[in-house]
Design a protein around this motif. Structure first.
Motif, PDB file in Angstrom:
ATOM      1  N   ALA A  23     -11.901  42.291  23.891  1.00 45.96           N
ATOM      2  CA  ALA A  23     -11.473  40.915  24.087  1.00 45.96           C
ATOM      3  C   ALA A  23     -10.696  40.495  22.836  1.00 45.96           C
ATOM      4  O   ALA A  23     -10.961  40.981  21.737  1.00 45.96           O
ATOM      5  CB  ALA A  23     -12.674  39.998  24.283  1.00 45.96           C
ATOM      6  N   GLY A  25      -8.618  37.142  20.649  1.00 43.10           N
ATOM      7  CA  GLY A  25      -8.609  35.699  20.492  1.00 43.10           C
ATOM      8  C   GLY A  25      -7.736  35.246  19.341  1.00 43.10           C
ATOM      9  O   GLY A  25      -7.268  36.063  18.537  1.00 43.10           O
ATOM     10  N   ALA A  52      -9.079  32.543  23.747  1.00 46.71           N
ATOM     11  CA  ALA A  52      -9.597  33.895  23.885  1.00 46.71           C
ATOM     12  C   ALA A  52      -9.241  34.444  25.258  1.00 46.71           C
ATOM     13  O   ALA A  52      -9.025  33.678  26.209  1.00 46.71           O
ATOM     14  CB  ALA A  52     -11.113  33.931  23.678  1.00 46.71           C
ATOM     15  N   ILE A  53      -9.207  35.763  25.362  1.00 48.98           N
ATOM     16  CA  ILE A  53      -8.891  36.428  26.620  1.00 48.98           C
ATOM     17  C   ILE A  53      -9.750  37.675  26.741  1.00 48.98           C
ATOM     18  O   ILE A  53     -10.028  38.365  25.747  1.00 48.98           O
ATOM     19  CB  ILE A  53      -7.383  36.764  26.696  1.00 48.98           C
ATOM     20  N   THR A  54     -10.203  37.963  27.966  1.00 48.53           N
ATOM     21  CA  THR A  54     -11.048  39.134  28.189  1.00 48.53           C
ATOM     22  C   THR A  54     -10.261  40.426  28.006  1.00 48.53           C
ATOM     23  O   THR A  54      -9.032  40.422  27.964  1.00 48.53           O
ATOM     24  CB  THR A  54     -11.633  39.104  29.603  1.00 48.53           C
ATOM     25  N   THR A  98      -9.825  33.659  30.558  1.00 50.31           N
ATOM     26  CA  THR A  98      -9.376  33.025  29.320  1.00 50.31           C
ATOM     27  C   THR A  98     -10.262  31.827  28.998  1.00 50.31           C
ATOM     28  O   THR A  98     -10.952  31.287  29.875  1.00 50.31           O
ATOM     29  CB  THR A  98      -7.919  32.552  29.424  1.00 50.31           C
ATOM     30  N   ASP A  99     -10.215  31.411  27.763  1.00 47.07           N
ATOM     31  CA  ASP A  99     -10.945  30.226  27.327  1.00 47.07           C
ATOM     32  C   ASP A  99     -10.135  29.560  26.228  1.00 47.07           C
ATOM     33  O   ASP A  99      -9.446  30.251  25.468  1.00 47.07           O
ATOM     34  CB  ASP A  99     -12.329  30.617  26.814  1.00 47.07           C
ATOM     35  N   ARG A 127     -16.693  41.601  23.194  1.00 43.30           N
ATOM     36  CA  ARG A 127     -16.881  40.707  24.333  1.00 43.30           C
ATOM     37  C   ARG A 127     -16.247  39.358  24.052  1.00 43.30           C
ATOM     38  O   ARG A 127     -16.272  38.887  22.914  1.00 43.30           O
ATOM     39  CB  ARG A 127     -18.374  40.521  24.613  1.00 43.30           C
ATOM     40  N   ILE A 128     -15.729  38.708  25.085  1.00 46.11           N
ATOM     41  CA  ILE A 128     -15.092  37.401  24.908  1.00 46.11           C
ATOM     42  C   ILE A 128     -16.111  36.371  24.409  1.00 46.11           C
ATOM     43  O   ILE A 128     -15.760  35.431  23.694  1.00 46.11           O
ATOM     44  CB  ILE A 128     -14.399  36.939  26.207  1.00 46.11           C
ATOM     45  N   HIS A 129     -17.385  36.534  24.764  1.00 44.44           N
ATOM     46  CA  HIS A 129     -18.448  35.621  24.334  1.00 44.44           C
ATOM     47  C   HIS A 129     -18.491  35.522  22.810  1.00 44.44           C
ATOM     48  O   HIS A 129     -18.711  34.442  22.254  1.00 44.44           O
ATOM     49  CB  HIS A 129     -19.788  36.124  24.882  1.00 44.44           C
ATOM     50  N   ALA A 133     -15.203  33.353  21.942  1.00 49.76           N
ATOM     51  CA  ALA A 133     -15.084  32.011  22.509  1.00 49.76           C
ATOM     52  C   ALA A 133     -16.312  31.146  22.280  1.00 49.76           C
ATOM     53  O   ALA A 133     -16.181  29.921  22.196  1.00 49.76           O
ATOM     54  CB  ALA A 133     -14.789  32.106  23.996  1.00 49.76           C
TER      55      ALA A 133
END
Length: 124
Positions: free
Chosen positions: A33, A35, A50-52, A58-59, A101-103, A106
């Motif tokens: 991910a 960002g 952010a992007i996976t 996206t976030d 990870r996007i987590h 984001a």
């Protein structure tokens, strides 16, 4: 290791646009991910977008929703940040980050790998 190099920053008038790029090398880009963060003088670093890993999710920070768009090209190993309707308060050094990870990006606002940053200055 993942190496990240940002480009595309510069000086723009309020209401203008810029597109930032972040070129990745090292490990498999599509595993991560990605960002963008920014840090203005005298302020803490803040999450922007952010992007996976696959690009389907996206976030965005509330302050940039509707104005900024994050995207990625896994063939070119590059992540982009299209910034429209720029405001003076968008002035900052913008950093690219990668994480498993996007987590992490984001929600935890962290990154496993970071670029050196690119300056964006928006004049009023």
């Amino acid at each position: 290791q993942v190496q990240l190099v940002e480009s595309g920053g510069g000086l723009v008038q309020a209401g203008g646009s810029l597109r930032l790029s972040c070129a990745a090398s090292g490990r498999t880009f599509s595993d991560y991910a990605m960002g963008w963060f920014r840090q203005a003088p005298g302020k803490e670093r803040e999450f922007v977008a952010a992007i996976t890993a696959g690009g389907s999710g996206t976030d965005y920070a509330d302050s940039v929703k509707g104005r900024f768009t994050i995207s990625r090209g896994n063939v070119k190993n590059t992540v982009y940040l299209q910034m429209n309707s720029l405001k003076p308060e968008d002035t900052a050094v913008y950093y690219c980050a990668a994480a498993n990870r996007i987590h992490i990006i984001a929600t935890l606002h962290r990154g496993d790998y970071w670029g050196q940053g690119t300056q964006v200055t928006v004049s009023s």
